[in-house]
Design an enzyme around this catalytic site. Structure first.
Site, short mmCIF file in Angstrom:
data_model
loop_
_atom_site.label_atom_id
_atom_site.label_comp_id
_atom_site.label_asym_id
_atom_site.label_seq_id
_atom_site.Cartn_x
_atom_site.Cartn_y
_atom_site.Cartn_z
N ARG A 146 0.83 -1.21 0.00
CA ARG A 146 0.00 0.00 0.00
C ARG A 146 0.86 1.26 0.00
NH1 ARG A 146 -5.45 -1.87 2.25
NH2 ARG A 146 -6.12 0.28 2.43
N TYR A 149 0.78 4.24 -2.56
CA TYR A 149 -0.33 5.19 -2.38
C TYR A 149 -0.11 6.01 -1.11
CZ TYR A 149 -5.24 6.73 -1.94
OH TYR A 149 -6.41 7.45 -1.81
N ASP A 150 0.10 5.30 0.03
CA ASP A 150 0.19 5.98 1.32
C ASP A 150 1.37 6.97 1.35
OD1 ASP A 150 -1.61 3.93 1.68
OD2 ASP A 150 -0.75 3.19 3.54
N GLU A 151 2.55 6.47 0.94
CA GLU A 151 3.74 7.33 1.00
C GLU A 151 3.70 8.39 -0.10
OE1 GLU A 151 5.37 7.40 3.55
OE2 GLU A 151 5.94 5.42 4.31
N GLY A 152 3.09 8.05 -1.25
CA GLY A 152 2.92 9.05 -2.31
C GLY A 152 2.08 10.21 -1.81
N LYS A 153 0.99 9.88 -1.12
CA LYS A 153 0.10 10.92 -0.59
C LYS A 153 0.78 11.69 0.55
CE LYS A 153 -3.85 10.39 -2.89
NZ LYS A 153 -4.61 11.47 -3.55
N ARG A 190 -13.41 -1.71 -4.28
CA ARG A 190 -13.59 -1.22 -2.92
C ARG A 190 -14.81 -1.88 -2.31
NH1 ARG A 190 -12.05 5.10 -3.78
NH2 ARG A 190 -12.83 4.68 -5.89
N GLN A 213 -12.51 -5.66 11.11
CA GLN A 213 -11.87 -4.36 10.83
C GLN A 213 -12.96 -3.31 10.57
OE1 GLN A 213 -12.04 -6.92 8.71
NE2 GLN A 213 -11.52 -6.40 6.60
N GLN A 280 -8.60 -0.44 12.01
CA GLN A 280 -9.71 0.43 12.41
C GLN A 280 -9.49 1.83 11.84
OE1 GLN A 280 -9.91 0.47 16.68
NE2 GLN A 280 -7.84 1.26 16.93
P1 NAD Z 1 -11.03 7.46 -8.95
O1 NAD Z 1 -10.04 6.40 -9.28
O2 NAD Z 1 -12.45 7.26 -9.37
O3 NAD Z 1 -10.59 8.88 -9.52
C1 NAD Z 1 -9.24 9.22 -9.77
C2 NAD Z 1 -9.19 9.93 -11.11
O4 NAD Z 1 -7.84 10.36 -11.35
C3 NAD Z 1 -9.61 9.02 -12.28
O5 NAD Z 1 -10.50 9.70 -13.11
C4 NAD Z 1 -8.28 8.73 -12.98
O6 NAD Z 1 -8.45 8.45 -14.35
C5 NAD Z 1 -7.52 10.02 -12.71
N1 NAD Z 1 -6.05 9.87 -12.79
C6 NAD Z 1 -5.29 8.89 -12.26
N2 NAD Z 1 -4.00 9.12 -12.56
C7 NAD Z 1 -3.95 10.26 -13.29
C8 NAD Z 1 -2.91 10.99 -13.90
N3 NAD Z 1 -1.62 10.60 -13.80
N4 NAD Z 1 -3.22 12.12 -14.58
C9 NAD Z 1 -4.51 12.53 -14.69
N5 NAD Z 1 -5.55 11.86 -14.15
C10 NAD Z 1 -5.27 10.74 -13.45
O7 NAD Z 1 -10.93 7.67 -7.37
P2 NAD Z 1 -11.80 8.61 -6.40
O8 NAD Z 1 -12.36 7.72 -5.36
O9 NAD Z 1 -12.67 9.52 -7.17
O10 NAD Z 1 -10.63 9.45 -5.70
C11 NAD Z 1 -10.34 10.78 -6.09
C12 NAD Z 1 -9.26 11.33 -5.17
O11 NAD Z 1 -9.70 11.31 -3.81
C13 NAD Z 1 -7.95 10.53 -5.22
O12 NAD Z 1 -6.87 11.44 -5.17
C14 NAD Z 1 -8.01 9.72 -3.95
O13 NAD Z 1 -6.72 9.42 -3.48
C15 NAD Z 1 -8.76 10.63 -3.01
N6 NAD Z 1 -9.43 9.85 -1.96
C16 NAD Z 1 -10.54 9.12 -2.24
C17 NAD Z 1 -11.14 8.37 -1.24
C18 NAD Z 1 -12.38 7.57 -1.49
O14 NAD Z 1 -12.86 6.88 -0.56
N7 NAD Z 1 -12.99 7.58 -2.64
C19 NAD Z 1 -10.60 8.36 0.05
C20 NAD Z 1 -9.43 9.09 0.28
C21 NAD Z 1 -8.87 9.85 -0.73
N1 UDP Z 2 -12.98 -5.52 1.91
C1 UDP Z 2 -13.71 -6.69 2.06
N2 UDP Z 2 -14.28 -7.23 0.96
C2 UDP Z 2 -14.18 -6.68 -0.28
C3 UDP Z 2 -13.44 -5.48 -0.43
C4 UDP Z 2 -12.84 -4.94 0.69
O1 UDP Z 2 -13.84 -7.23 3.15
O2 UDP Z 2 -14.75 -7.25 -1.24
C5 UDP Z 2 -12.37 -4.91 3.11
C6 UDP Z 2 -10.91 -4.52 2.98
O3 UDP Z 2 -10.08 -5.62 3.31
C7 UDP Z 2 -10.82 -3.39 3.99
C8 UDP Z 2 -12.20 -2.73 3.93
O4 UDP Z 2 -13.06 -3.69 3.35
O5 UDP Z 2 -10.62 -3.90 5.29
C9 UDP Z 2 -12.21 -1.47 3.07
O6 UDP Z 2 -11.60 -1.77 1.85
P1 UDP Z 2 -11.56 -0.74 0.64
O7 UDP Z 2 -10.75 -1.38 -0.44
O8 UDP Z 2 -12.93 -0.30 0.31
O9 UDP Z 2 -10.83 0.55 1.20
P2 UDP Z 2 -9.57 0.82 2.15
O10 UDP Z 2 -8.97 -0.47 2.62
O11 UDP Z 2 -8.64 1.60 1.30
O12 UDP Z 2 -10.15 1.57 3.26
#
Ligand code: NAD
Ligand code: UDP
Length: 315
Positions: A146, A149-153, A190, A213, A280
């Protein structure tokens, strides 16, 4: 323009799940919106309904390359967010977060635009503090699956605060917790989309681990309201600020709720817990309440019902 001055707003990742809802809300508010996307996980269909609006335009671009446009506000959402999508090409995920942040911050510096980063609760990793407050520095494995993603953010947050200190860039950092709603992809992986799609197809729901979890689920309209409130906040309020719904569920409770709401007569299957899966997660949203006057208003039952209706039209 008939004397009306519209804000020019760039949304990176605008054709994705959250980005498309944000673009719709900004168009509705009357802003001049540029939706940028490379369609890695986003699709044009997500913004098809906006294509005829005179204050909306779509731009195919990858944020890992520089961009020259004139804008007043930037929402930087470009980055795959689902674990299966961000682990598909981990090197590109880190590049998107880090090079993307550098390019968009450079754009903000040149234009003087305000810039908001879509950061994540994943910066807390597998948290040792519960619920998570913004002052907690997190517990992230820097070399696990992970980490891209985590360290990139986390690095993107570092860049945002260095641009703020070094160049006085007007930054805002939102730490977004699990968000769900219409326009998640059916193959997104997800938990909310997986469970709904499985229930609607009459398949067993796949619980990873023993389902104890926890996560806290925010409906997308609430989240978009929080992002827009943060952009409007005074420049002195940089965040980081948690945006999420503090009602916490175990994954097993979520599965049971989805089965109840869909009325599907399906069972539950246990699967192995993925490596480094946080145990959690729940946001402390005191900072958002006090500084933005924001809190979620959509109950999880209601949000899930709307999301189920959406997926019924998709599969
Ligand atoms: P998503 O995957 O639906 O949307 C991400 C969008 O970014 C997509 O349209 C994808 O095509 C575009 N993208 C990816 N790489 C790109 C690049 N190099 N150049 C241009 N476009 C690019 O995901 P989302 O759930 O809509 O998430 C949007 C943002 O919110 C992300 O930055 C994500 O990290 C952040 N976020 C989302 C959640 C969540 O639960 N949905 C939680 C925490 C953070
Ligand atoms: N998860 C699950 N079944 C699925 C998809 C995800 O039990 O079909 C679990 C996953 O292991 C995590 C939680 O649901 O504990 C949330 O996962 P998700 O991928 O939605 O987001 P994130 O882990 O990034 O919060």
């Amino acid at each position: 323009m008939n004397g009306i001055t519209r804000k020019r707003v760039l949304v990176t990742g605008g054709a994705g799940f959250i980005g498309s809802h944000l673009c719709a809300a900004l168009v509705e508010a009357g802003d001049d919106v540029i939706c940028l996307d490379n369609y890695f996980t986003g699709v044009k269909d997500n913004v098809a309904a906006l294509m005829d609006a005179p204050n909306f335009e779509l731009l195919r671009h990858d944020v890992t390359f520089p961009l020259y446009v004139e804008v007043d506000e930037i929402y930087n959402l470009a980055c795959p967010a689902s674990p299966i999508h961000y682990q598909y090409d981990p090197v590109q995920t880190t590049k998107t977060s880090v090079h993307g942040a550098i390019n968009m911050l450079g754009l903000a510096k040149r234009t003087g635009a305000k810039i908001l980063q879509a950061s994540t609760s994943e910066v807390y990793g597998d948290p040792a503090v519960h619920p998570q407050t913004e002052s907690y520095w997190g517990n992230v494995n820097p070399i696990g699956p992970r980490a891209c993603y985590d360290e990139g953010k986390r690095c993107a947050e570092t860049l945002f605060f260095d641009y703020y200190r070094q160049h006085q860039t007007k930054i805002r950092v939102a730490r977004i917790f699990n968000t769900y709603g219409p326009r998640m992809r059916a193959d997104d992986g997800r938990v909310v989309s997986n469970f709904i799609v499985q229930a609607l197809r009459g398949e067993s729901l796949t619980i990873y681990g023993n389902g104890s979890q926890t996560r806290s689920f925010c409906y997308v309209d609430d989240l978009v309201g929080g992002l827009m409130a943060l952009m409007k906040a005074p420049d002195s309020f940089t965040g980081p600020v948690n945006l999420g719904n503090p009602v916490e569920f175990t994954i097993r409770q979520l599965a049971e709720l989805v089965i109840e709401l869909t009325g599907a007569g399906v069972g539950i299957e246990d699967h192995p817990l993925p490596e480094d899966d946080p145990m959690q997660r729940c946001p402390d949203i005191t900072l958002a309440k006090n500084n933005l006057g924001w809190q979620p208003s959509v109950q999880v039952r209601d949000g899930l019902a709307k999301t189920i209706d959406y997926f019924k039209t998709q599969i």
